[in-house]
Design a protein around this motif. Sequence first.
Motif, PDB file in Angstrom:
ATOM      1  N   VAL A  27       0.559  -1.153   0.068  1.00 56.18           N
ATOM      2  CA  VAL A  27       0.101  -0.039   0.005  1.00 56.18           C
ATOM      3  C   VAL A  27       1.109   1.301  -0.246  1.00 56.18           C
ATOM      4  O   VAL A  27       1.001   2.293  -0.899  1.00 56.18           O
ATOM      5  CB  VAL A  27      -0.788   0.050   1.268  1.00 56.18           C
ATOM      6  N   PHE A  28       2.008   1.190   0.977  1.00 55.65           N
ATOM      7  CA  PHE A  28       2.390   2.800   0.985  1.00 55.65           C
ATOM      8  C   PHE A  28       3.588   3.428  -0.105  1.00 55.65           C
ATOM      9  O   PHE A  28       3.193   4.062  -0.442  1.00 55.65           O
ATOM     10  CB  PHE A  28       3.606   2.613   2.516  1.00 55.65           C
ATOM     11  N   PRO A  29       4.176   1.796  -0.845  1.00 60.42           N
ATOM     12  CA  PRO A  29       5.423   2.513  -1.874  1.00 60.42           C
ATOM     13  C   PRO A  29       3.941   3.235  -3.691  1.00 60.42           C
ATOM     14  O   PRO A  29       4.333   3.317  -3.795  1.00 60.42           O
ATOM     15  CB  PRO A  29       5.510   1.236  -2.169  1.00 60.42           C
ATOM     16  N   ARG A  30       2.910   2.031  -3.662  1.00 56.15           N
ATOM     17  CA  ARG A  30       2.471   2.709  -4.119  1.00 56.15           C
ATOM     18  C   ARG A  30       1.475   3.996  -4.144  1.00 56.15           C
ATOM     19  O   ARG A  30       1.039   4.294  -5.124  1.00 56.15           O
ATOM     20  CB  ARG A  30       0.797   1.444  -4.663  1.00 56.15           C
ATOM     21  N   LEU A  31       1.465   3.471  -2.895  1.00 55.09           N
ATOM     22  CA  LEU A  31       0.771   5.640  -2.489  1.00 55.09           C
ATOM     23  C   LEU A  31       1.391   6.964  -3.259  1.00 55.09           C
ATOM     24  O   LEU A  31       1.050   7.875  -3.849  1.00 55.09           O
ATOM     25  CB  LEU A  31       0.356   5.478  -1.161  1.00 55.09           C
ATOM     26  N   ALA A  32       3.064   6.252  -2.874  1.00 52.63           N
ATOM     27  CA  ALA A  32       3.904   7.291  -2.894  1.00 52.63           C
ATOM     28  C   ALA A  32       4.148   7.257  -4.438  1.00 52.63           C
ATOM     29  O   ALA A  32       4.572   8.367  -4.938  1.00 52.63           O
ATOM     30  CB  ALA A  32       5.682   6.646  -1.600  1.00 52.63           C
ATOM     31  N   ALA A  33       3.976   6.011  -4.771  1.00 53.83           N
ATOM     32  CA  ALA A  33       4.644   6.098  -6.717  1.00 53.83           C
ATOM     33  C   ALA A  33       3.592   6.799  -7.260  1.00 53.83           C
ATOM     34  O   ALA A  33       3.608   7.432  -8.421  1.00 53.83           O
ATOM     35  CB  ALA A  33       4.475   4.631  -7.115  1.00 53.83           C
TER      36      ALA A  33
ATOM     37  N   ALA B  35      -4.356  -0.281  16.577  1.00 55.41           N
ATOM     38  CA  ALA B  35      -5.906   0.832  16.820  1.00 55.41           C
ATOM     39  C   ALA B  35      -6.171   1.307  15.313  1.00 55.41           C
ATOM     40  O   ALA B  35      -6.713   2.292  14.682  1.00 55.41           O
ATOM     41  CB  ALA B  35      -5.450   1.668  17.471  1.00 55.41           C
ATOM     42  N   SER B  36      -6.078   0.258  13.687  1.00 56.84           N
ATOM     43  CA  SER B  36      -6.686   0.897  12.735  1.00 56.84           C
ATOM     44  C   SER B  36      -6.324   1.666  12.064  1.00 56.84           C
ATOM     45  O   SER B  36      -6.071   2.358  11.325  1.00 56.84           O
ATOM     46  CB  SER B  36      -8.015   0.511  12.647  1.00 56.84           C
ATOM     47  N   ARG B  37      -5.452   1.808  13.028  1.00 59.62           N
ATOM     48  CA  ARG B  37      -4.019   3.784  12.623  1.00 59.62           C
ATOM     49  C   ARG B  37      -3.377   3.766  11.390  1.00 59.62           C
ATOM     50  O   ARG B  37      -2.620   5.047  10.461  1.00 59.62           O
ATOM     51  CB  ARG B  37      -3.594   4.195  13.638  1.00 59.62           C
ATOM     52  N   SER B  38      -2.527   2.407  11.075  1.00 59.27           N
ATOM     53  CA  SER B  38      -1.934   3.042  10.303  1.00 59.27           C
ATOM     54  C   SER B  38      -1.859   2.920   8.694  1.00 59.27           C
ATOM     55  O   SER B  38      -1.327   4.376   8.656  1.00 59.27           O
ATOM     56  CB  SER B  38      -0.647   1.177   9.498  1.00 59.27           C
ATOM     57  N   ALA B  39      -3.121   3.062   8.396  1.00 62.87           N
ATOM     58  CA  ALA B  39      -3.171   3.996   6.621  1.00 62.87           C
ATOM     59  C   ALA B  39      -3.721   5.492   7.031  1.00 62.87           C
ATOM     60  O   ALA B  39      -2.664   5.911   5.895  1.00 62.87           O
ATOM     61  CB  ALA B  39      -4.448   3.099   6.278  1.00 62.87           C
TER      62      ALA B  39
ATOM     63  N   GLY C 196       0.223   6.591   6.094  1.00 58.84           N
ATOM     64  CA  GLY C 196      -0.258   7.348   4.565  1.00 58.84           C
ATOM     65  C   GLY C 196      -0.239   8.802   4.831  1.00 58.84           C
ATOM     66  O   GLY C 196       0.062   9.326   3.843  1.00 58.84           O
ATOM     67  N   SER C 197      -0.782  10.048   5.817  1.00 61.01           N
ATOM     68  CA  SER C 197      -0.934  10.809   6.030  1.00 61.01           C
ATOM     69  C   SER C 197       0.817  11.025   6.290  1.00 61.01           C
ATOM     70  O   SER C 197       1.223  12.272   5.887  1.00 61.01           O
ATOM     71  CB  SER C 197      -1.349  10.958   7.756  1.00 61.01           C
TER      72      SER C 197
ATOM     73  N   PRO D 100      -6.154  13.604   5.088  1.00 63.45           N
ATOM     74  CA  PRO D 100      -5.328  14.398   3.384  1.00 63.45           C
ATOM     75  C   PRO D 100      -6.030  13.137   2.420  1.00 63.45           C
ATOM     76  O   PRO D 100      -6.301  13.104   1.253  1.00 63.45           O
ATOM     77  CB  PRO D 100      -4.267  13.950   2.737  1.00 63.45           C
ATOM     78  N   LEU D 101      -6.041  11.546   3.373  1.00 62.76           N
ATOM     79  CA  LEU D 101      -6.799  10.436   2.256  1.00 62.76           C
ATOM     80  C   LEU D 101      -7.857  10.243   1.993  1.00 62.76           C
ATOM     81  O   LEU D 101      -8.250   9.560   1.686  1.00 62.76           O
ATOM     82  CB  LEU D 101      -5.750   9.064   2.347  1.00 62.76           C
ATOM     83  N   GLY D 102      -8.536  10.944   3.636  1.00 64.55           N
ATOM     84  CA  GLY D 102     -10.078  10.498   3.167  1.00 64.55           C
ATOM     85  C   GLY D 102     -10.478   8.664   4.080  1.00 64.55           C
ATOM     86  O   GLY D 102     -11.496   8.508   3.803  1.00 64.55           O
ATOM     87  N   VAL D 103      -9.307   7.976   4.719  1.00 64.19           N
ATOM     88  CA  VAL D 103      -9.425   6.906   5.187  1.00 64.19           C
ATOM     89  C   VAL D 103      -9.402   6.779   6.442  1.00 64.19           C
ATOM     90  O   VAL D 103      -9.092   7.711   7.214  1.00 64.19           O
ATOM     91  CB  VAL D 103      -7.951   6.476   4.664  1.00 64.19           C
ATOM     92  N   LYS D 104     -10.701   5.869   7.274  1.00 59.33           N
ATOM     93  CA  LYS D 104     -10.760   5.998   8.086  1.00 59.33           C
ATOM     94  C   LYS D 104     -10.432   4.562   8.352  1.00 59.33           C
ATOM     95  O   LYS D 104      -9.766   3.685   7.901  1.00 59.33           O
ATOM     96  CB  LYS D 104     -11.950   5.208   8.263  1.00 59.33           C
ATOM     97  N   GLY D 105     -10.311   3.953   9.852  1.00 55.06           N
ATOM     98  CA  GLY D 105     -10.141   2.506  10.215  1.00 55.06           C
ATOM     99  C   GLY D 105     -10.581   0.940   9.504  1.00 55.06           C
ATOM    100  O   GLY D 105     -11.932   1.073   9.301  1.00 55.06           O
ATOM    101  N   ALA D 106     -10.367  -0.426   9.394  1.00 51.49           N
ATOM    102  CA  ALA D 106     -10.786  -1.010   8.740  1.00 51.49           C
ATOM    103  C   ALA D 106     -10.884  -1.946   9.855  1.00 51.49           C
ATOM    104  O   ALA D 106     -11.256  -3.102   9.214  1.00 51.49           O
ATOM    105  CB  ALA D 106     -10.507  -1.198   7.226  1.00 51.49           C
TER     106      ALA D 106
END
Length: 784
Positions: free
Chosen positions: A513-519, A547-551, A555-556, A733-739
């Motif tokens: 996820v994170f490399p794709r986000l950066a790319a 705590a479902s916090r990583s993304a 990500g931020s 900024p990503l608009g994500v919540k935990g999953a």
Amino acid sequence: MDSETAASRAQHHPRVEDDALVRGAGHFLADRHEQNQAFGWFVRSPHAFARIGAIEAEQARRAPGVLAVLTAADMEAAGVGNVGRHPPLAGRDGKKLIIPHRPALARERAMHAGEAVVLVVAETLLAAQDAAELVEVSYEALPPVTDLIAAVQPDAPQLWPEAPENVAVDWPGLAADPDVNAREVERILGSAVHVARVKVPNQRLIVATMEPRGATAIYDPAADLTTLYTCSQSAGTLRDNILAIMNWPKARLRVITEDVGGAFGLKTGAYPEYLAVMVAARVIGRPVHWMSSRSEAFLSDNQGRDTFTEAELALDAKGRFLALRIRHLASMGAYIGSVGANIQTQNFTRCFPGMYDIKHMDVSVRCVFTNTTPTAPYRGAGRPEANYALERVVEEAARVTGIDAVRLRRRNFIRASAMPYRTAIGTTFDSGEFEAVLDQALALADVDGFKRRRREAGRRGKYRGLGVSCMLEHAGGAPIEGAAIRFALDTVGNPTMLLGLNVQSTGQGHATVFPRLAAEKLGIPVEQIRHQHGDSAFEIPGFASVASRSAMTAGSAVLAAIDAMLAKGKTIAASALEAAEGDIAYQAGAFTVVGTDRRIALFDLAARAAQMKARGEIPESLDTRAKSDTPMTYPNGCHIAEVEIDPETGEVTVACYVAVDDCGNVLDHMIVEGQLHGALAQGLGQALMEAAVYDSDGGQLVTGSFMDYAMPHAEDMPPVRAALHVVPATTNPLGVKGAGEAATTAAIAAVMNAIADAVPGGGADRLAMPATAEKVWAACRADG
């Protein structure tokens, strides 16, 4: 980033972690073999509560292959402090949370069965195990208390003199003035037309990760540096935890984590064994390796849940929710585990009022010591306990008022137009469309066709029930997270961007996820970005993957680091391209002069910047560190379980499960779906079969192996129909919540409500988890 874009790209970029793992090429702790390493084995207390007398270890020390036998005296000589550490938490009248001293090896008293007392270190594991049999410990057994309700009774054994009535903290809640708030809620309950009341236990659970805990410690006397390899949820977080216990500077400890075979909160904080192994490596001057056996894990790994909740909900004549009162009792175990009290106070309370508009709430908690393994984070960490109490009392309110349970929920939802919504607890829900989530779940579950399915089941002699669980939780917890960008050459000399993070992947797909986000942000091929984590030496601020916090947090932080790097890059590119900085733009992997064809590629500029820094021409290269402060998000959803019961045997089959979730924008649909299935399995396990049972007389763990502790198998998983109702979070900024924890949080109420709906006459309305065949059979007989 919209979910459709993420979904389409996920199809072309499968999880990069999976290839090595499915081929057996992962590198877990047990795969590590240091040169000249020794092996550790612990002698553990057979008693739940006992005074420790003499320890006779000379015969063990003389045994073949034995290098050292360590006791509490060795730990104290090495300066090991209190392994029990916890953030400050103030209780009623400002009284602080009581945190007893937790030793690395027990000295005066054993406080739970399985507590480590002696560490034997030998040339081989078998030699250490054989020598451990020769250690003789004199115990004076004391009457234990393992049940949390029994622990607060006046005649209960007292575990800690500093904790009268075994209460670690009496927490009055998050209200500004708890006493005034409590009186107002009491007034409303006393005058309400209807009051629904339930008492619900949440049984204690064994986490049972595929990879047990372990540690390998290496001591370098020249540098006075201990390197600890261990399976953790953040090498940096664990390093800082151990430093505080040892009162060491950062330079004395490095923690490294490679692949991790499951964590779920279990592998966040330090354990006594880690400290003992570190001391052993210093004592013998060789690497020392310890890997928990499954039997040890049952006794010594932090456990989950173990709570009892009383909920009272006041309603008016039309079924409007007026006030909610919660009295929550939570077992801490024998010591305060990693953030264990926070889970059952702040984590628990922040889940209220769920999706419902309840203007007045009084939530208070007592955290209690028992002679059991400490409790700490386990998937959901307070959220399942809160949501279960809330959804069970809502079902009871439907029975009390005679209003259909779905209609009652709909009548009391917080409206989308009310967002952002400030709760009576003091939290602010930034977004959510709860009625739309419910409608989507009802349609997906074909609730309109349920009566037909129930009649068909009846013709086969089966009971069929449908249970709804509306769920709102909070994700984030620790808001600060960092990221680091470093430019380098890969093994064959190609330019690569290294993306360093503090959060540790334990199966969530961070390297995907994170490399794709950066790319995507940089407009470069994802193959040019390499994900790095698992080394405290990176010195990246933040917390663990909990705590479902990583993304949302990491990500931020990734976006913040990229923005900071590009800002520096524009300054350097302006000089390189002989243009004004205001005329420099970045797009598609290059810095350009606006309106011209002059450009310099990102990696070329990074190489030039490194050379300029080496010559002293600029203070910084493009290597960049940044951190972000990301507020909590509030994932929510509606889960519906449909069960079928055989009244002749009590067997419960989950015939179908529907989940509609709002986890904000989706970065990878496959990973979110995987989180749903995994979390659901753990929720179904608690609802139907899992329970850690302690003998009330001797304090022994009766369910100390998989022979007695039931776990869900693949065949227990129902057909799952899932959908997303995306309402982007407004707080990152990503608009994500935990999953990752939503399904665990929602599933237990959905399943238990379905069972209560299935059994005629209300025989299962008060059924306690787990809903075993024996219990369900008895409920069917009671009202058969």
